[in-house]
Write a protein that holds these residues in place. Structure first.
Motif, PDB file in Angstrom:
ATOM      1  N   SER A 243       0.500  -1.579   0.013  1.00 52.21           N
ATOM      2  CA  SER A 243      -0.099   0.015  -0.015  1.00 52.21           C
ATOM      3  C   SER A 243       0.811   1.326  -0.036  1.00 52.21           C
ATOM      4  CB  SER A 243      -0.859  -0.009   1.350  1.00 52.21           C
ATOM      5  OG  SER A 243      -1.636  -1.167   1.370  1.00 52.21           O
ATOM      6  N   LEU A 244       2.146   1.205   0.179  1.00 47.90           N
ATOM      7  CA  LEU A 244       2.974   2.384   0.462  1.00 47.90           C
ATOM      8  C   LEU A 244       3.391   2.912  -0.715  1.00 47.90           C
ATOM      9  CD1 LEU A 244       3.210   1.019   3.383  1.00 47.90           C
ATOM     10  CD2 LEU A 244       5.643   1.835   3.360  1.00 47.90           C
ATOM     11  N   GLU A 245       3.134   4.314  -1.227  1.00 46.95           N
ATOM     12  CA  GLU A 245       3.553   4.946  -2.145  1.00 46.95           C
ATOM     13  C   GLU A 245       5.261   4.845  -2.431  1.00 46.95           C
ATOM     14  OE1 GLU A 245       2.377   7.084  -5.507  1.00 46.95           O
ATOM     15  OE2 GLU A 245       1.035   6.419  -3.900  1.00 46.95           O
ATOM     16  N   VAL A 298       3.447  13.548  -1.817  1.00 44.08           N
ATOM     17  CA  VAL A 298       3.558  12.583  -3.104  1.00 44.08           C
ATOM     18  C   VAL A 298       2.220  11.697  -3.123  1.00 44.08           C
ATOM     19  CG1 VAL A 298       4.862  10.824  -3.979  1.00 44.08           C
ATOM     20  CG2 VAL A 298       5.861  12.559  -2.742  1.00 44.08           C
ATOM     21  N   ASN A 299       1.506  12.061  -4.113  1.00 46.71           N
ATOM     22  CA  ASN A 299       0.157  11.481  -4.010  1.00 46.71           C
ATOM     23  C   ASN A 299      -0.391  11.319  -2.764  1.00 46.71           C
ATOM     24  OD1 ASN A 299       0.660  11.171  -6.808  1.00 46.71           O
ATOM     25  ND2 ASN A 299       1.737   9.578  -6.808  1.00 46.71           N
ATOM     26  N   GLY A 300      -0.626  11.987  -1.909  1.00 40.54           N
ATOM     27  CA  GLY A 300      -1.223  11.911  -0.743  1.00 40.54           C
ATOM     28  C   GLY A 300      -0.532  11.637   0.524  1.00 40.54           C
ATOM     29  N   THR A 301       0.714  11.124   0.233  1.00 38.14           N
ATOM     30  CA  THR A 301       1.469  10.816   1.244  1.00 38.14           C
ATOM     31  C   THR A 301       2.537  11.945   1.521  1.00 38.14           C
ATOM     32  OG1 THR A 301       1.640   8.201   0.796  1.00 38.14           O
ATOM     33  CG2 THR A 301       3.481   9.222   2.056  1.00 38.14           C
ATOM     34  N   GLN A 302       2.336  12.324   2.922  1.00 36.04           N
ATOM     35  CA  GLN A 302       3.172  13.743   3.447  1.00 36.04           C
ATOM     36  C   GLN A 302       4.245  13.424   4.041  1.00 36.04           C
ATOM     37  OE1 GLN A 302      -0.441  16.060   4.879  1.00 36.04           O
ATOM     38  NE2 GLN A 302       0.107  17.456   2.915  1.00 36.04           N
ATOM     39  N   LEU A 451      12.100  12.801  10.457  1.00 35.74           N
ATOM     40  CA  LEU A 451      10.854  13.081   9.517  1.00 35.74           C
ATOM     41  C   LEU A 451       9.715  12.168  10.042  1.00 35.74           C
ATOM     42  CD1 LEU A 451      12.910  12.958   6.134  1.00 35.74           C
ATOM     43  CD2 LEU A 451      12.404  15.020   7.597  1.00 35.74           C
ATOM     44  N   GLN A 452       8.606  12.626   9.608  1.00 31.80           N
ATOM     45  CA  GLN A 452       7.693  11.598   9.728  1.00 31.80           C
ATOM     46  C   GLN A 452       6.845  11.578   8.518  1.00 31.80           C
ATOM     47  OE1 GLN A 452       3.519  12.620  11.775  1.00 31.80           O
ATOM     48  NE2 GLN A 452       4.597  11.639  13.369  1.00 31.80           N
ATOM     49  N   ILE A 453       6.668  10.468   7.961  1.00 34.02           N
ATOM     50  CA  ILE A 453       5.806  10.290   7.044  1.00 34.02           C
ATOM     51  C   ILE A 453       4.370   9.670   6.946  1.00 34.02           C
ATOM     52  CG2 ILE A 453       5.683   8.733   4.687  1.00 34.02           C
ATOM     53  CD1 ILE A 453       9.088   9.527   6.256  1.00 34.02           C
ATOM     54  N   ALA A 454       3.381  10.095   6.671  1.00 30.71           N
ATOM     55  CA  ALA A 454       2.132   9.949   6.966  1.00 30.71           C
ATOM     56  C   ALA A 454       1.032   9.974   5.752  1.00 30.71           C
ATOM     57  CB  ALA A 454       1.514  11.065   7.981  1.00 30.71           C
ATOM     58  N   TYR A 455       0.406   8.995   5.634  1.00 32.87           N
ATOM     59  CA  TYR A 455      -0.787   8.894   4.886  1.00 32.87           C
ATOM     60  C   TYR A 455      -2.193   8.813   5.625  1.00 32.87           C
ATOM     61  CZ  TYR A 455      -4.049   7.025   1.238  1.00 32.87           C
ATOM     62  OH  TYR A 455      -4.940   6.939   0.409  1.00 32.87           O
ATOM     63  N   ARG A 459      -8.306  12.871   6.471  1.00 29.54           N
ATOM     64  CA  ARG A 459      -7.715  14.301   6.507  1.00 29.54           C
ATOM     65  C   ARG A 459      -8.498  15.287   5.855  1.00 29.54           C
ATOM     66  NH1 ARG A 459      -3.763  16.851   3.346  1.00 29.54           N
ATOM     67  NH2 ARG A 459      -3.100  15.431   1.535  1.00 29.54           N
ATOM     68  N   HIS A 460      -8.905  15.112   4.752  1.00 34.46           N
ATOM     69  CA  HIS A 460      -9.665  16.154   3.924  1.00 34.46           C
ATOM     70  C   HIS A 460     -11.317  15.988   4.404  1.00 34.46           C
ATOM     71  CE1 HIS A 460      -6.496  15.435   0.778  1.00 34.46           C
ATOM     72  NE2 HIS A 460      -6.744  17.035   0.831  1.00 34.46           N
ATOM     73  N   ALA A 461     -11.720  15.000   4.818  1.00 35.93           N
ATOM     74  CA  ALA A 461     -12.967  14.960   5.397  1.00 35.93           C
ATOM     75  C   ALA A 461     -12.871  15.370   6.914  1.00 35.93           C
ATOM     76  CB  ALA A 461     -13.558  13.465   5.744  1.00 35.93           C
ATOM     77  N   ALA A 462     -11.676  15.306   7.686  1.00 35.87           N
ATOM     78  CA  ALA A 462     -11.728  15.964   8.879  1.00 35.87           C
ATOM     79  C   ALA A 462     -11.726  17.487   8.830  1.00 35.87           C
ATOM     80  CB  ALA A 462     -10.527  15.478   9.510  1.00 35.87           C
TER      81      ALA A 462
END
Length: 536
Positions: A243-245, A298-302, A451-455, A459-462
């Motif tokens: 699932s990871l980008e 990157v495609n939603g992964t920040q 660094l923190q990598i988060a998907y 978040r948009h719904a929140a």
């Protein structure tokens, strides 16, 4: 037995009565009581308060989810307290069972509040405003208007039209008009609670289908978004390695700007991490400047920049003269104002004995009058390294996991001390270890970035839920629910209209007085006049 006899009989002889004196609710009764209590507004507010209160430790204590190195430093400074805090999940507040329990109870309570209130609100929207009371002069706001003519039907139609133009919902009768306004107040209240529910759902979706990970990268090193590359990886239940980008980047340079003079000397002005990014394995490289409030997306992964520190570089020769270690070592910051730190170097390949080095790193070194050395500035203006060296078994082959940032204190007691106090080494200087154990050379200074990598798919719904919640709160606080009634009666010279007003919002009476006066003026426009009393 008659009802009178039953009332006079002792409790143990009455059917359905507990001899102890308490009413027997039974399983269904207790279930109904629990549901009514859980879904009451009071319980929802209490749970919302507890939810906010439970999040306080997440900002008070360092969180593994955000900065695992800070948790390690807390363990080093307060080992006993840190162990108890960890047992209470205070380093992982948002993954704690007690936090999840409050979260789920609040979720259920909000649903139980919203569903019946939404039904009641829809029924109220379909219901006409109630007919006026018999005596309108007893209302807090009232006035009388003299209308021309005796055509009651025409007057009712005319007054109803004027109230509708002021956006009132209107119902009429043979000689009366009822109007109501302010339904958006309850709509705002419902929107606020629905938005809270939406935020909880968004957080849940992010927890299930999203992931977070922390990684520490030294200047010149790279990162590929794979599970093995993370220092700490926290996937949701529905996240797999596939699932990871598939992006990657290299930390080319890390820069920190400090205040150089004045009372704020040493405070940070800006952090800048210069990256070379590949959005996919086949994508061309692109530069990106990563800052605290400017994450890489990157495609939603920040990728967020959450910390930094120093990583001095060393070369360690063992007793045989071979290079047993060479590279940069990340230091845990001890003092955030001067960035003095502790570094740990474990050299299992050294001969004839394994070596353990504990290094105190000082970015800007000054010597005090008592002969001790401290750092006077967080920038690396005069970097030095003080070495403590031990020889013996590091315990790396025991299979027990060890921290790469700290020594096991019990293991360190079993090792032979070689150097316990040494002069600080400047860049390029070396120290010879006693007993032919080897040599350590301080070769340079790099910086590391945490660094923190988060998907987070929720978040948009929140964000949308938060905006809706604010809008609903504004409506519920600013809109007043109010009613206006008009009752007509024939007079000697025409028709007398008694007008009464009532606000249904607590504390809204002062603001309604002015509006009611405007309504009366609009209703009496074109007529002979109006009369009222001191309440109007």
């Amino acid at each position: 037995m008659t009802s009178t006899d039953a009332a006079k009989s002792p409790p143990e002889e009455r059917p359905g009565v507990d001899p102890s004196g308490s009413a027997g609710l039974g399983l269904i009764g207790w279930g109904r009581w629990f549901w009514r209590t859980l879904t009451s507004m009071r319980t929802a507010l209490i749970l919302l308060f507890l939810f906010a209160l439970a999040a306080v430790p997440g900002s008070t204590f360092p969180q593994r989810l955000v900065d695992a190195s800070a948790v390690a430093r807390y363990y080093e400074d307060n080992p006993v307290l840190a162990e108890w805090l960890d047992r209470l999940w205070l380093f992982d507040v948002f993954r704690a069972p007690w936090f999840a329990a409050i979260y789920l109870l609040l979720f259920v309570s909000l649903i139980g509040c919203i569903v019946p209130r939404a039904g009641a609100y829809l029924r109220e929207l379909r219901r006409d405003p109630p007919a006026p009371p018999r005596n309108l002069s007893r209302l807090p706001q009232h006035a009388a208007i003299e209308l021309d003519g005796h055509d009651t039907v025409q007057h009712v139609a005319d007054l109803a039209a004027r109230l509708r133009r002021r956006r009132f919902r209107v119902a009429t009768g043979p000689d009366w008009v009822a109007a109501e306004k302010g339904y958006l107040r309850e709509a705002g209240n419902l929107l606020f609670h629905i938005a809270l529910l939406g935020m909880l759902v968004a957080v849940a979706v992010g927890s299930v289908y999203g992931y977070r990970g922390n990684v520490l990268i030294i200047e010149g090193n790279g990162f590929a978004n794979t599970v093995a590359a993370y220092d700490r990886y926290m996937p949701g239940p529905q996240v797999s390695a596939e699932s990871l980008e598939p992006f990657s980047f290299q930390l080319d340079e890390f820069e920190v700007a400090y205040v150089l003079q004045g009372d704020r000397r040493g405070q940070v002005l800006d952090y800048t991490a210069k990256l070379t990014v590949h959005d996919s394995p086949d994508a061309p490289a692109r530069p990106y400047t990563l800052k605290v409030n400017e994450p890489l997306n990157v495609n939603g992964t920040q990728t967020y920049l959450i910390g930094h520190g120093y990583a001095p570089t060393f070369t360690v020769h063992d007793g045989n003269g071979d290079v047993a270690f060479e590279g940069a070592v990340p230091c845990l910051t001890e003092n955030v104002s001067t960035f003095a730190g502790e570094c740990t170097i474990k050299v299992p390949d050294a001969k004839p004995e394994q070596l353990g080095l504990s290094v105190r790193f000082l970015p800007t070194t000054v010597e005090l009058e008592d002969g001790t050395f401290v750092s006077a500035f967080p920038g690396a203006l005069n970097p030095t390294a003080q070495i403590r060296a031990f020889a013996g078994d590091l315990g790396l082959s025991s299979g027990v996991p060890q921290s790469v940032y700290l020594f096991d204190s019990e293991r360190l007691k079993k090792m032979k001390p070689l150097v316990m106090k040494a002069e600080p080494l400047q860049v390029g200087e070396s120290i010879e270890l006693p007993d032919g154990a080897g040599k350590v050379t301080f070769t340079g200074v790099k910086e590391w970035a945490s660094l923190q990598i988060a998907y987070d798919p929720g978040r948009h719904a929140a964000l949308v839920s938060a905006i809706v919640a604010i809008a609903g709160l504004v409506l519920s606080l600013t809109v007043r629910r109010r009613r206006v009634w008009v009752r007509l009666a024939d007079g000697e010279r025409g028709t007398t209209a008694q007008v009464g007003g009532l606000t249904r919002t607590e504390g809204g009476a002062p603001g309604f007085e002015e509006e009611f006066a405007e309504i009366v003026t609009a209703l009496g426009a074109g007529s002979r006049g109006m009369r009222g009393n001191k309440d109007a």
